[in-house]
Design a protein around this motif. Structure first.
Motif, short mmCIF file in Angstrom:
data_model
loop_
_atom_site.label_atom_id
_atom_site.label_comp_id
_atom_site.label_asym_id
_atom_site.label_seq_id
_atom_site.Cartn_x
_atom_site.Cartn_y
_atom_site.Cartn_z
N GLU A 158 1.05 -1.15 0.00
CA GLU A 158 0.02 -0.10 -0.06
C GLU A 158 0.71 1.08 -0.05
O GLU A 158 1.95 1.33 0.65
N PRO A 159 0.63 2.34 -0.69
CA PRO A 159 1.32 3.37 -0.94
C PRO A 159 1.40 3.97 0.69
O PRO A 159 0.22 4.13 1.14
N VAL A 160 2.30 4.78 0.95
CA VAL A 160 2.11 5.46 2.16
C VAL A 160 2.73 7.01 1.86
O VAL A 160 3.09 7.51 0.89
N GLU A 161 2.41 7.75 2.93
CA GLU A 161 2.66 9.41 2.69
C GLU A 161 4.17 9.58 2.57
O GLU A 161 4.82 8.87 3.12
N GLY A 162 4.35 10.34 1.57
CA GLY A 162 5.99 10.65 1.20
C GLY A 162 6.42 9.72 0.06
O GLY A 162 7.71 9.99 -0.48
N ASP A 163 5.81 8.71 -0.43
CA ASP A 163 5.98 8.01 -1.44
C ASP A 163 5.94 8.72 -2.78
O ASP A 163 5.18 9.52 -3.06
N ASN A 164 6.96 8.29 -3.57
CA ASN A 164 6.94 8.86 -5.10
C ASN A 164 6.05 7.91 -5.91
O ASN A 164 6.09 6.60 -5.80
N HIS A 165 4.94 8.43 -6.70
CA HIS A 165 4.13 7.70 -7.42
C HIS A 165 4.34 7.74 -8.97
O HIS A 165 4.49 8.78 -9.40
N PHE A 166 4.19 6.67 -9.53
CA PHE A 166 4.59 6.55 -11.11
C PHE A 166 3.51 5.69 -11.68
O PHE A 166 2.95 4.65 -10.87
N GLU A 167 3.15 6.01 -12.95
CA GLU A 167 2.38 4.69 -13.52
C GLU A 167 2.90 4.67 -14.96
O GLU A 167 3.37 5.32 -15.50
N SER A 168 3.18 3.32 -15.35
CA SER A 168 3.91 2.90 -16.66
C SER A 168 3.28 1.70 -17.40
O SER A 168 3.10 0.67 -16.25
N GLN A 169 2.73 1.47 -18.12
CA GLN A 169 2.18 0.65 -19.09
C GLN A 169 0.98 0.17 -18.33
O GLN A 169 0.83 -1.28 -18.06
N GLY A 170 0.32 1.05 -17.44
CA GLY A 170 -0.93 0.57 -16.75
C GLY A 170 -0.37 0.03 -15.37
O GLY A 170 -1.43 -0.43 -14.56
N VAL A 171 0.72 0.16 -14.99
CA VAL A 171 1.05 -0.50 -13.76
C VAL A 171 1.50 0.73 -12.64
O VAL A 171 2.30 1.48 -13.15
N LYS A 172 0.77 0.78 -11.60
CA LYS A 172 0.97 1.68 -10.46
C LYS A 172 2.30 1.13 -9.64
O LYS A 172 2.53 0.06 -9.15
N LEU A 173 3.41 2.28 -9.66
CA LEU A 173 4.53 1.85 -9.12
C LEU A 173 4.65 3.03 -7.90
O LEU A 173 4.23 4.13 -8.05
N VAL A 174 5.28 2.51 -6.62
CA VAL A 174 5.60 3.53 -5.57
C VAL A 174 6.92 3.24 -5.24
O VAL A 174 7.58 2.07 -5.36
N CYS A 175 7.62 4.18 -4.88
CA CYS A 175 9.17 4.24 -4.21
C CYS A 175 9.36 5.19 -3.21
O CYS A 175 8.79 6.50 -3.54
N ASP A 176 9.99 4.79 -2.27
CA ASP A 176 10.32 5.89 -1.16
C ASP A 176 11.41 6.75 -1.63
O ASP A 176 12.07 6.38 -2.40
N GLN A 177 11.54 7.84 -0.98
CA GLN A 177 12.19 9.07 -1.31
C GLN A 177 13.81 8.43 -1.44
O GLN A 177 14.72 8.88 -2.55
N MET A 178 14.37 7.90 -0.48
CA MET A 178 15.75 7.36 -0.67
C MET A 178 16.10 6.32 -1.80
O MET A 178 17.16 6.68 -2.39
N SER A 179 15.04 5.53 -1.86
CA SER A 179 15.31 4.64 -3.14
C SER A 179 15.26 5.15 -4.30
O SER A 179 16.14 4.91 -5.33
N PHE A 180 14.33 6.37 -4.54
CA PHE A 180 14.27 6.94 -5.50
C PHE A 180 15.58 7.70 -6.23
O PHE A 180 16.05 7.85 -7.23
N MET A 181 16.48 8.11 -5.05
CA MET A 181 17.67 8.51 -5.55
C MET A 181 18.33 7.79 -6.25
O MET A 181 19.17 8.23 -7.21
#
Length: 131
Positions: free
Chosen positions: A71-94
Motif C-alpha cells: 500500500e502506498p504511504v505518505e511520502g512515496d513517489n508515485h508513478f504509472e507505467s504501462q498501466g502498472v502503478k509503482l511506488v518508491c520511497d524517497q531514498m530509494s528513488f535517489m
C-alpha cells in the motif's frame, strides 16, 4: 469573467506520474507489465496495492533491488507505467531515477532486470549493484 480555481500544490515528497519532470523517472517495459499483471491476478493482490520498487543495502556489490506489492504511504513517489502503478520511497528513488524494469526469460532462468543508469557496477549474480 469566470472565477479561477486553485489547486493545492503537490507535496514536495510525493510526485505523481503525470508530473512532466517525472516522466521516464521509473518505468516498466511491456513485458514486465504483463508479468506484473499476471502475478497480481494469480496472487489475488488487492487493487489498492502498488508495486513497490525499493533499494536496500546488501548484496555482493553494496545495494540490492526489492520488488513487492504494498500500500502506498505518505511520502512515496508515485508513478504509472504501462498501466502498472509503482511506488518508491524517497531514498530509494535517489538511486532509481531513470531506471527501466524489464522481465527476461532465458536458459539461466527468468526474472526482473533493472536497467539503471545510476550504477557504477554490478556483481555476477545480477541482483546487486554499486553506485
Amino acid at each position: 469573467m469566470s472565477a479561477a480555481t486553485e489547486t493545492a500544490p503537490a507535496t514536495p515528497t510525493q510526485h505523481e506520474a503525470h508530473d512532466p519532470q517525472m516522466t521516464g523517472a521509473l518505468e516498466v517495459t511491456e513485458t514486465a507489465a504483463a508479468k506484473i499483471r499476471e502475478i497480481r491476478e494469480t496472487e489475488a493482490i488487492e487493487s489498492t496495492y502498488a508495486l513497490r520498487v525499493k533499494v536496500m543495502g546488501g548484496g555482493c556489490a553494496g545495494f540490492q533491488y526489492d520488488l513487492y506489492f504494498d500500500e502506498p504511504v505518505e511520502g512515496d513517489n508515485h508513478f504509472e507505467s504501462q498501466g502498472v502503478k509503482l511506488v518508491c520511497d524517497q531514498m530509494s528513488f535517489m538511486y532509481l531515477m531513470g531506471t527501466s524494469i524489464d522481465y527476461v526469460e532465458g536458459l539461466q532462468g527468468a526474472g526482473f532486470k533493472f536497467n539503471n543508469p545510476n550504477t557504477t557496477g554490478s556483481c555476477g549474480c545480477g541482483s546487486s549493484f554499486s553506485v
